[in-house]
Enzyme design. Structure first.
Site, PDB file in Angstrom:
ATOM      1  N   ASP A  15      59.166 -76.066  36.134  1.00 41.20           N
ATOM      2  CA  ASP A  15      58.821 -76.969  35.035  1.00 41.20           C
ATOM      3  C   ASP A  15      58.238 -78.237  35.651  1.00 41.20           C
ATOM      4  O   ASP A  15      58.959 -79.072  36.192  1.00 41.20           O
ATOM      5  CB  ASP A  15      60.063 -77.289  34.201  1.00 41.20           C
ATOM      6  N   TYR A  50      47.436 -88.862  25.330  1.00 41.97           N
ATOM      7  CA  TYR A  50      46.728 -87.956  26.235  1.00 41.97           C
ATOM      8  C   TYR A  50      45.605 -88.707  26.944  1.00 41.97           C
ATOM      9  O   TYR A  50      45.440 -88.611  28.163  1.00 41.97           O
ATOM     10  CB  TYR A  50      46.161 -86.814  25.396  1.00 41.97           C
ATOM     11  N   ALA A  86      38.279 -76.876  25.232  1.00 44.01           N
ATOM     12  CA  ALA A  86      38.090 -75.580  25.886  1.00 44.01           C
ATOM     13  C   ALA A  86      38.737 -74.466  25.067  1.00 44.01           C
ATOM     14  O   ALA A  86      39.752 -74.681  24.392  1.00 44.01           O
ATOM     15  CB  ALA A  86      38.701 -75.615  27.287  1.00 44.01           C
TER      16      ALA A  86
HETATM   17  N1  LIG Z   1      42.220 -76.659  26.457  1.00 38.51           N
HETATM   18  C1  LIG Z   1      41.522 -77.760  26.300  1.00 38.51           C
HETATM   19  O1  LIG Z   1      40.820 -77.967  25.285  1.00 38.51           O
HETATM   20  C2  LIG Z   1      41.505 -78.795  27.392  1.00 38.51           C
HETATM   21  C3  LIG Z   1      40.457 -79.731  27.435  1.00 38.51           C
HETATM   22  C4  LIG Z   1      40.433 -80.677  28.468  1.00 38.51           C
HETATM   23  C5  LIG Z   1      41.435 -80.664  29.425  1.00 38.51           C
HETATM   24  N2  LIG Z   1      42.428 -79.748  29.357  1.00 38.51           N
HETATM   25  C6  LIG Z   1      43.454 -79.781  30.390  1.00 38.51           C
HETATM   26  O2  LIG Z   1      43.497 -78.515  31.054  1.00 38.51           O
HETATM   27  C7  LIG Z   1      44.845 -78.267  31.511  1.00 38.51           C
HETATM   28  C8  LIG Z   1      45.423 -76.958  30.992  1.00 38.51           C
HETATM   29  O3  LIG Z   1      44.683 -76.502  29.997  1.00 38.51           O
HETATM   30  P1  LIG Z   1      44.353 -74.952  29.672  1.00 38.51           P
HETATM   31  O4  LIG Z   1      43.468 -75.104  28.496  1.00 38.51           O
HETATM   32  O5  LIG Z   1      43.921 -74.237  30.880  1.00 38.51           O
HETATM   33  O6  LIG Z   1      45.795 -74.492  29.176  1.00 38.51           O
HETATM   34  P2  LIG Z   1      46.481 -73.144  28.725  1.00 38.51           P
HETATM   35  O7  LIG Z   1      47.164 -73.457  27.457  1.00 38.51           O
HETATM   36  O8  LIG Z   1      45.546 -71.977  28.773  1.00 38.51           O
HETATM   37  O9  LIG Z   1      47.554 -72.961  29.910  1.00 38.51           O
HETATM   38  C9  LIG Z   1      48.528 -73.906  30.185  1.00 38.51           C
HETATM   39  C10 LIG Z   1      49.465 -73.324  31.229  1.00 38.51           C
HETATM   40  O10 LIG Z   1      50.378 -74.361  31.572  1.00 38.51           O
HETATM   41  C11 LIG Z   1      51.678 -73.795  31.649  1.00 38.51           C
HETATM   42  N3  LIG Z   1      52.668 -74.864  31.400  1.00 38.51           N
HETATM   43  C12 LIG Z   1      52.935 -75.474  30.234  1.00 38.51           C
HETATM   44  N4  LIG Z   1      53.912 -76.386  30.397  1.00 38.51           N
HETATM   45  C13 LIG Z   1      54.256 -76.354  31.712  1.00 38.51           C
HETATM   46  C14 LIG Z   1      55.222 -77.048  32.485  1.00 38.51           C
HETATM   47  N5  LIG Z   1      56.028 -77.976  31.938  1.00 38.51           N
HETATM   48  N6  LIG Z   1      55.324 -76.761  33.802  1.00 38.51           N
HETATM   49  C15 LIG Z   1      54.524 -75.808  34.367  1.00 38.51           C
HETATM   50  N7  LIG Z   1      53.597 -75.115  33.671  1.00 38.51           N
HETATM   51  C16 LIG Z   1      53.454 -75.384  32.359  1.00 38.51           C
HETATM   52  C17 LIG Z   1      51.689 -72.726  30.574  1.00 38.51           C
HETATM   53  O11 LIG Z   1      52.715 -71.773  30.779  1.00 38.51           O
HETATM   54  C18 LIG Z   1      50.287 -72.144  30.713  1.00 38.51           C
HETATM   55  O12 LIG Z   1      50.234 -71.076  31.635  1.00 38.51           O
HETATM   56  C19 LIG Z   1      45.655 -79.470  31.073  1.00 38.51           C
HETATM   57  O13 LIG Z   1      45.677 -80.426  32.103  1.00 38.51           O
HETATM   58  C20 LIG Z   1      44.864 -79.976  29.888  1.00 38.51           C
HETATM   59  O14 LIG Z   1      45.144 -81.321  29.622  1.00 38.51           O
HETATM   60  C21 LIG Z   1      42.496 -78.820  28.363  1.00 38.51           C
END
Ligand SMILES: NC(=O)c1ccc[n+]([C@@H]2O[C@H](COP(=O)([O-])OP(=O)(O)OC[C@H]3O[C@@H](n4cnc5c(N)ncnc54)[C@H](O)[C@@H]3O)[C@@H](O)[C@H]2O)c1
Length: 254
Positions: A60, A152, A185
């Site tokens: 975590d 955020y 994304a």
């Molecule tokens: N999806 C978007 O629109 C978007 C846009 C810009 C930036 N981001 C950033 O990209 C990153 C992740 O996004 P994604 O879209 O690839 O996400 P996603 O939802 O596809 O995956 C997130 C992953 O994080 C894991 N996770 C969640 N909480 C956790 C914790 N406390 N400890 C360890 N693992 C944990 C989950 O199990 C999952 O595998 C983040 O930093 C997010 O802020 C996302």
């Protein structure tokens, strides 16, 4: 291969952009330690890319011990570290009115603290190997304000500041530090930004509003962000440090 014999750690590795990064890092010759909170999703990741290439570490990352210990465990399993993609993050509260403090602290912990602790634990391993590449994940919300996600945005601006500062501090050790800044994304996290009310119609309307502001007119594909992380991890970016790279279809060009 672009990452031949490299040792890479990816956080939030089991889904979305992180998973696409693991796929690319493995394809390009790296051995990867994949950190995530979901043991089940990590099992699927190992099944997909091979236990000889991917070592799962369940943690975590919103806790200090989890963020620190998982990097130590990952580096020990790999026998060092050349690349860290500290990708973990979460949307956090939508408003500062009646601010939900536990949710606030968790968002800061996962977005900023885990990146700082991860870089701090990985840097000595990189120094010992003559250099390395640290990549953080911020967002377009780390470059401009976000109407829907103020905490955020504050956290992701913090991530960009952290990266630029560490780029200066770690340059003498040949450790580069950069940031990928995706637009909205197409991953499971998307609804965390657009669908906080739980109303699918409102989520669709929010998504349409955001996409309408993207000159290239669509969401970011996870692989497009992973491709940028791969480039920043590789020697092709050997003179690139302190950069916050938008992968946003032109959203922040306005
Ligand atoms: N999806 C978007 O629109 C978007 C846009 C810009 C930036 N981001 C950033 O990209 C990153 C992740 O996004 P994604 O879209 O690839 O996400 P996603 O939802 O596809 O995956 C997130 C992953 O994080 C894991 N996770 C969640 N909480 C956790 C914790 N406390 N400890 C360890 N693992 C944990 C989950 O199990 C999952 O595998 C983040 O930093 C997010 O802020 C996302």
């Amino acid at each position: 291969m672009r990452l031949e014999n490299k040792l890479a750690i990816v956080t939030a590795a089991a889904s979305g952009m992180g998973r696409a990064g693991v796929e690319r890092f493995v394809r390009e010759g790296a051995r990867v330690a994949a950190i995530d909170i979901s043991a089940e999703a990590l099992d699927a990741l190992v099944a997909a890319f091979g236990a000889d290439r991917v070592t799962p570490v369940v943690a975590d990352l919103a806790t200090e011990d989890g963020a620190r210990d998982s990097i130590d465990q990952a580096a020990a399993a790999l026998g060092g570290c050349d690349i860290l993609w500290a990708h973990a993050g979460m949307p956090g509260p939508a408003s500062v009115e009646d601010l939900d403090m536990p949710a606030y602290h968790k968002a800061i912990a996962l977005n900023v603290t885990s990146a700082a602790l991860g870089a701090g634990r990985a840097a000595p391993h990189m120094r010992a190997r003559g250099g390395g590449s640290i990549i953080f994940t911020a967002s377009i919300s780390g470059l401009v304000g976000s109407m829907m996600s103020p905490i955020y945005s504050a956290a992701k601006w913090g991530v960009v500041g952290l990266a630029k500062s560490l780029a200066l501090a770690l340059a003498p050790d040949n450790i580069r530090v950069n940031v990928v800044c995706p637009g909205l994304a197409d991953t499971p996290m998307k609804l965390g930004f657009t669908g906080r009310s739980g109303d699918p119609a409102e989520a669709a309307a929010n998504e349409a509003k955001l996409v309408a502001a993207v000159p290239l007119g669509r969401l970011v594909k996870p692989g497009e962000v992973a491709d940028a992380a791969l480039w920043l991890a590789s020697d092709e970016a050997s003179f690139v440090t302190g950069v916050a790279l938008p992968i946003d279809g032109g959203f922040t060009a306005r």
